[in-house]
Each structure stands twice: as C-alpha cells, then as structure tokens.
Design a protein around this motif. Structure first.
Motif, PDB file in Angstrom:
ATOM      1  N   GLY A 127      47.703  20.518  -1.509  1.00  0.00           N
ATOM      2  CA  GLY A 127      49.042  19.956  -1.569  1.00  0.00           C
ATOM      3  C   GLY A 127      49.326  19.073  -0.370  1.00  0.00           C
ATOM      4  O   GLY A 127      48.786  19.294   0.717  1.00  0.00           O
ATOM      5  N   THR A 128      50.182  18.088  -0.550  1.00  0.00           N
ATOM      6  CA  THR A 128      50.532  17.226   0.573  1.00  0.00           C
ATOM      7  C   THR A 128      51.332  17.987   1.629  1.00  0.00           C
ATOM      8  O   THR A 128      51.280  17.663   2.805  1.00  0.00           O
ATOM      9  N   SER A 129      52.065  19.001   1.186  1.00  0.00           N
ATOM     10  CA  SER A 129      52.759  19.905   2.104  1.00  0.00           C
ATOM     11  C   SER A 129      52.400  21.335   1.741  1.00  0.00           C
ATOM     12  O   SER A 129      52.149  21.644   0.575  1.00  0.00           O
ATOM     13  N   LEU A 130      52.393  22.187   2.753  1.00  0.00           N
ATOM     14  CA  LEU A 130      52.089  23.600   2.557  1.00  0.00           C
ATOM     15  C   LEU A 130      53.268  24.419   3.042  1.00  0.00           C
ATOM     16  O   LEU A 130      54.055  23.966   3.869  1.00  0.00           O
ATOM     17  N   GLU A 131      53.369  25.636   2.523  1.00  0.00           N
ATOM     18  CA  GLU A 131      54.378  26.557   3.008  1.00  0.00           C
ATOM     19  C   GLU A 131      53.695  27.869   3.336  1.00  0.00           C
ATOM     20  O   GLU A 131      52.721  28.253   2.692  1.00  0.00           O
TER      21      GLU A 131
END
Length: 139
Positions: A127-131
C-alpha cells in the motif's frame, strides 16, 4: 500521517507513548517509504523519474515497516499489527481530471494490495500508506 513531517519523529512517538497507560492502543498511519523508494529506483532505471515524482510524495522522513515496528517495540509496545491503509479521499494533487476516476483507481489499487496482504499473511505490504496499531505494555 504526522510523524514523517516531524523533525524528530522518535521524540513525537515517545511523547504520544507517555500519554498512554498500560493496555492502551496507539495508531500510526504513515507513507510506505519502502514501496515509494523502490518505485522511484525503478523509475530511475527506466528514465522516468520526472514522471513518477508527481505520484510519489516524500516528506522529511520515509519510514519502512521494519523501522516503525522497531521504534514501537523498543519503546514498550507489543501486539504490533501493521497493514495496508485504505486510501485517502479525493485527489489532492490533481492527478486526474475526474474525481470519480481518481477514487476508482485508488480503490482498485487498495483491493489489489489488500489481497496480496491477505494471501501473504501480512508479510507483503504494498500500500502507498500503512497503518499500525500497538498496545502499550506495563511500565
């Protein structure tokens, strides 16, 4: 997406951790620095770095999943769960003429990355961002 804008993100994480009591949850969302760096390196090989720059936003820091996990575990957090983050709404960089098309592209990529995440048992996060979510251990 705050830590990557901070001059000293490890101190900001420590401050946030100090506000939490044992058993409480911390949630961090951050751009996937590992993915963005690899995409940029690939673009350099194909001489398309100028084109790809408009899609890749780099801040003061680019965090890798390994760094964030280490940061949290070294500062008293356990049960660390990392996953692909759902895409943000809209098209803030005006990459597409149609907002609906931008959302369609973002959602399609999210479904693809989420599928890879599930199949790989969270070992591959594209993903382009992770959480990440983690529980503060007893002090």
């Amino acid at each position: 997406n705050v830590l990557d804008h901070s001059a000293e993100p490890w101190k900001e994480k420590e401050k946030a951790g100090n506000l939490l009591r044992s058993g409480e949850l911390i949630y961090i969302r951050f751009p996937n620095g590992l993915l963005r760096t690899q995409v940029y390196r690939l673009a350099l090989k194909f001489r398309s770095a100028d084109l790809i720059k408009q899609f890749l936003v780099f801040h003061l820091y680019s965090f890798t999943p390994r760094f964030i996990i280490r940061l949290l575990s070294d500062h008293g957090f356990s049960e660390i769960l990392m996953r692909n983050s759902s895409p943000s709404e809209g098209d803030p960089y005006k990459l597409f003429r149609c907002k609906a098309f931008a959302q369609f592209i973002k959602r399609s990529l999210y479904v693809m990355t989420k599928t890879i995440e599930i199949i790989s048992c969270r070992k591959i996060l594209l993903g382009t961002s992770l959480e990440v979510m983690a529980i503060k251990m007893k002090s």
